[in-house]
Motif scaffolding. Structure first.
Motif, PDB file in Angstrom:
ATOM      1  N   UNK A 132      53.345  36.663  38.244  1.00  0.00           N
ATOM      2  CA  UNK A 132      54.548  37.348  37.814  1.00  0.00           C
ATOM      3  C   UNK A 132      54.158  38.821  37.670  1.00  0.00           C
ATOM      4  N   UNK A 133      54.580  39.692  38.581  1.00  0.00           N
ATOM      5  CA  UNK A 133      54.069  41.066  38.610  1.00  0.00           C
ATOM      6  C   UNK A 133      54.661  41.961  37.525  1.00  0.00           C
ATOM      7  N   UNK A 134      54.392  41.593  36.286  1.00  0.00           N
ATOM      8  CA  UNK A 134      54.897  42.334  35.144  1.00  0.00           C
ATOM      9  C   UNK A 134      53.929  42.139  33.977  1.00  0.00           C
ATOM     10  N   UNK A 135      54.297  42.622  32.820  1.00  0.00           N
ATOM     11  CA  UNK A 135      53.470  42.466  31.619  1.00  0.00           C
ATOM     12  C   UNK A 135      54.203  41.592  30.613  1.00  0.00           C
ATOM     13  N   UNK A 136      53.580  40.493  30.252  1.00  0.00           N
ATOM     14  CA  UNK A 136      54.115  39.624  29.208  1.00  0.00           C
ATOM     15  C   UNK A 136      53.069  39.532  28.107  1.00  0.00           C
ATOM     16  N   UNK A 138      50.543  38.550  25.455  1.00  0.00           N
ATOM     17  CA  UNK A 138      49.953  37.260  25.129  1.00  0.00           C
ATOM     18  C   UNK A 138      49.805  36.330  26.308  1.00  0.00           C
ATOM     19  N   UNK A 139      50.343  36.716  27.472  1.00  0.00           N
ATOM     20  CA  UNK A 139      50.285  35.864  28.657  1.00  0.00           C
ATOM     21  C   UNK A 139      49.446  36.508  29.763  1.00  0.00           C
ATOM     22  N   UNK A 140      49.950  37.635  30.288  1.00  0.00           N
ATOM     23  CA  UNK A 140      49.255  38.284  31.391  1.00  0.00           C
ATOM     24  C   UNK A 140      49.759  39.716  31.547  1.00  0.00           C
ATOM     25  N   UNK A 141      48.944  40.525  32.224  1.00  0.00           N
ATOM     26  CA  UNK A 141      49.336  41.889  32.562  1.00  0.00           C
ATOM     27  C   UNK A 141      49.135  42.098  34.054  1.00  0.00           C
ATOM     28  N   UNK A 142      50.210  41.924  34.812  1.00  0.00           N
ATOM     29  CA  UNK A 142      50.186  42.095  36.268  1.00  0.00           C
ATOM     30  C   UNK A 142      51.095  43.241  36.685  1.00  0.00           C
ATOM     31  N   UNK A 143      51.195  44.235  35.819  1.00  0.00           N
ATOM     32  CA  UNK A 143      52.176  45.290  36.048  1.00  0.00           C
ATOM     33  C   UNK A 143      51.900  46.079  37.323  1.00  0.00           C
ATOM     34  N   UNK A 144      50.652  46.140  37.744  1.00  0.00           N
ATOM     35  CA  UNK A 144      50.312  46.922  38.928  1.00  0.00           C
ATOM     36  C   UNK A 144      50.191  46.076  40.199  1.00  0.00           C
ATOM     37  N   UNK A 145      50.513  44.799  40.107  1.00  0.00           N
ATOM     38  CA  UNK A 145      50.441  43.913  41.270  1.00  0.00           C
ATOM     39  C   UNK A 145      51.641  44.169  42.186  1.00  0.00           C
ATOM     40  N   UNK A 146      51.420  44.074  43.482  1.00  0.00           N
ATOM     41  CA  UNK A 146      52.501  44.265  44.448  1.00  0.00           C
ATOM     42  C   UNK A 146      53.662  43.313  44.194  1.00  0.00           C
ATOM     43  N   UNK A 147      54.870  43.772  44.448  1.00  0.00           N
ATOM     44  CA  UNK A 147      56.061  42.949  44.305  1.00  0.00           C
ATOM     45  C   UNK A 147      56.358  42.164  45.574  1.00  0.00           C
ATOM     46  N   UNK A 148      55.616  42.449  46.651  1.00  0.00           N
ATOM     47  CA  UNK A 148      55.833  41.783  47.931  1.00  0.00           C
ATOM     48  C   UNK A 148      54.664  40.848  48.250  1.00  0.00           C
ATOM     49  N   UNK A 149      54.845  39.910  49.186  1.00  0.00           N
ATOM     50  CA  UNK A 149      53.745  39.011  49.548  1.00  0.00           C
ATOM     51  C   UNK A 149      52.531  39.811  50.027  1.00  0.00           C
ATOM     52  N   UNK A 150      51.343  39.326  49.685  1.00  0.00           N
ATOM     53  CA  UNK A 150      50.128  39.995  50.134  1.00  0.00           C
ATOM     54  C   UNK A 150      48.999  38.974  50.233  1.00  0.00           C
ATOM     55  N   UNK A 151      48.071  39.255  51.120  1.00  0.00           N
ATOM     56  CA  UNK A 151      46.923  38.365  51.299  1.00  0.00           C
ATOM     57  C   UNK A 151      45.852  38.687  50.271  1.00  0.00           C
ATOM     58  N   UNK A 152      45.326  37.655  49.665  1.00  0.00           N
ATOM     59  CA  UNK A 152      44.169  37.786  48.778  1.00  0.00           C
ATOM     60  C   UNK A 152      43.124  36.804  49.294  1.00  0.00           C
ATOM     61  N   UNK A 153      42.153  37.365  50.013  1.00  0.00           N
ATOM     62  CA  UNK A 153      41.195  36.543  50.747  1.00  0.00           C
ATOM     63  C   UNK A 153      41.974  35.710  51.757  1.00  0.00           C
ATOM     64  N   UNK A 154      41.903  34.399  51.723  1.00  0.00           N
ATOM     65  CA  UNK A 154      42.566  33.578  52.733  1.00  0.00           C
ATOM     66  C   UNK A 154      43.887  32.986  52.244  1.00  0.00           C
ATOM     67  N   UNK A 155      44.323  33.404  51.078  1.00  0.00           N
ATOM     68  CA  UNK A 155      45.535  32.833  50.482  1.00  0.00           C
ATOM     69  C   UNK A 155      46.636  33.886  50.431  1.00  0.00           C
ATOM     70  N   UNK A 156      47.834  33.504  50.834  1.00  0.00           N
ATOM     71  CA  UNK A 156      48.981  34.402  50.757  1.00  0.00           C
ATOM     72  C   UNK A 156      49.581  34.329  49.355  1.00  0.00           C
ATOM     73  N   UNK A 157      49.556  35.447  48.650  1.00  0.00           N
ATOM     74  CA  UNK A 157      50.133  35.522  47.313  1.00  0.00           C
ATOM     75  C   UNK A 157      51.618  35.837  47.432  1.00  0.00           C
ATOM     76  N   UNK A 158      52.417  35.089  46.688  1.00  0.00           N
ATOM     77  CA  UNK A 158      53.860  35.317  46.720  1.00  0.00           C
ATOM     78  C   UNK A 158      54.354  35.531  45.292  1.00  0.00           C
TER      79      UNK A 158
END
Length: 262
Positions: A132-136, A138-158
């Motif tokens: 979830x590309x946001x900041x929650x 107590x849960x996670x901080x993904x605020x700087x993660x792309x909002x679009x699909x992207x490859x991370x090694x051999x796995x497509x992140x959605x």
């Protein structure tokens, strides 16, 4: 394109709030909600993706077989909802494929938890929709993660969808607590920006979870049960009226790869 997905799992959320709920009741509530979801999707003739724990799937095989027969995608939500070991990545995929004679290529971690992408790749997954590309707090901080699909090694992140401004998550809690017109407006902005809307829900939202013994905060069960059924149906009809298309996650990402090769 709108990608509806549902994390079909044991309804163990009350345990996070020191509530009480027997295991059989966890399953019964999620079962009832899934029945309501499948009815709405069938009536509106749209396809979705279901991320299932093995525990839920093996105790509700008739409903999982039904959703597959109606053209939906089955993906993994690991083995248990509240207990995870890395080995469950491969084991859950293989067990779901064995139980339902279908290819499982997608993963979503319970509670969007982080996971080793090497392990996800080695377990044979094509995509992982656990960010979830946001900041929650107590849960996670993904605020700087792309909002679009992207490859991370051999796995497509959605990534799940968030608003274009301030990255407000457009997940289940927003759907329950925002006025529906605001949720639709933010959804349209996200669709216009990325070309897709990747939003996720749970079957227990479509059932009665207002029991005081669950000790749930009011914001978790606001507009659930019948209210959720009505709001969800309204949202789908709004989307169709505006000519938005629906797809399973697998089909959308396969098309996305082809388009981005050119």
């Amino acid at each position: 394109m709108i990608l509806l997905s549902f994390d079909i799992e044991e309804f163990d959320m009350p345990l996070e709030y020191n509530g009480e709920i027997p295991f059989a009741e966890q399953l019964a509530i999620s079962r009832k909600g899934l029945q309501n979801i499948l009815k709405i999707l069938k009536e509106n003739k749209i396809k979705a993706t279901f991320f299932s724990t093995v525990v839920f799937a093996e105790t509700n095989q008739d409903l999982v077989k039904q959703l597959l027969s109606e053209g939906h995608e089955l993906a993994s939500h690991t083995w248990f909802h509240s207990d995870f070991e890395e080995k469950h990545l491969l084991e859950s995929r293989l067990e779901l494929e064995k139980l339902f004679d279908t290819k499982v290529v997608g993963l979503r971690m319970p509670r969007m938890s982080p996971v080793s992408e090497d392990a996800v790749s080695e377990a044979g997954y094509f995509y992982n929709s656990s960010i979830n590309p946001t900041y929650l707090p107590g849960r996670y901080n993904n605020f700087n993660v792309s909002r679009k699909p992207f490859w991370q090694k051999k796995v497509l992140q959605f990534p799940a969808s968030v608003s274009t401004i301030f990255r407000v998550p457009l997940f289940w809690l927003s759907f329950h607590n925002f006025p529906l017109w605001i949720y639709k407006f933010l959804s349209k902005l996200s669709l216009d920006s990325t070309g897709f809307l990747n939003i996720y829900f749970h079957p227990w939202e479509f059932a009665d979870i207002s029991n005081p013994k669950y000790k749930l905060p009011a914001f978790t069960f606001k507009n659930t049960n019948a209210a959720m059924v009505n709001r969800f149906d309204d949202f789908i009809k709004w989307a169709k009226k505006n000519n938005y298309q629906f797809s399973t996650t697998k089909d959308f990402l396969e098309n996305w790869i082809q388009k981005n090769k050119n």
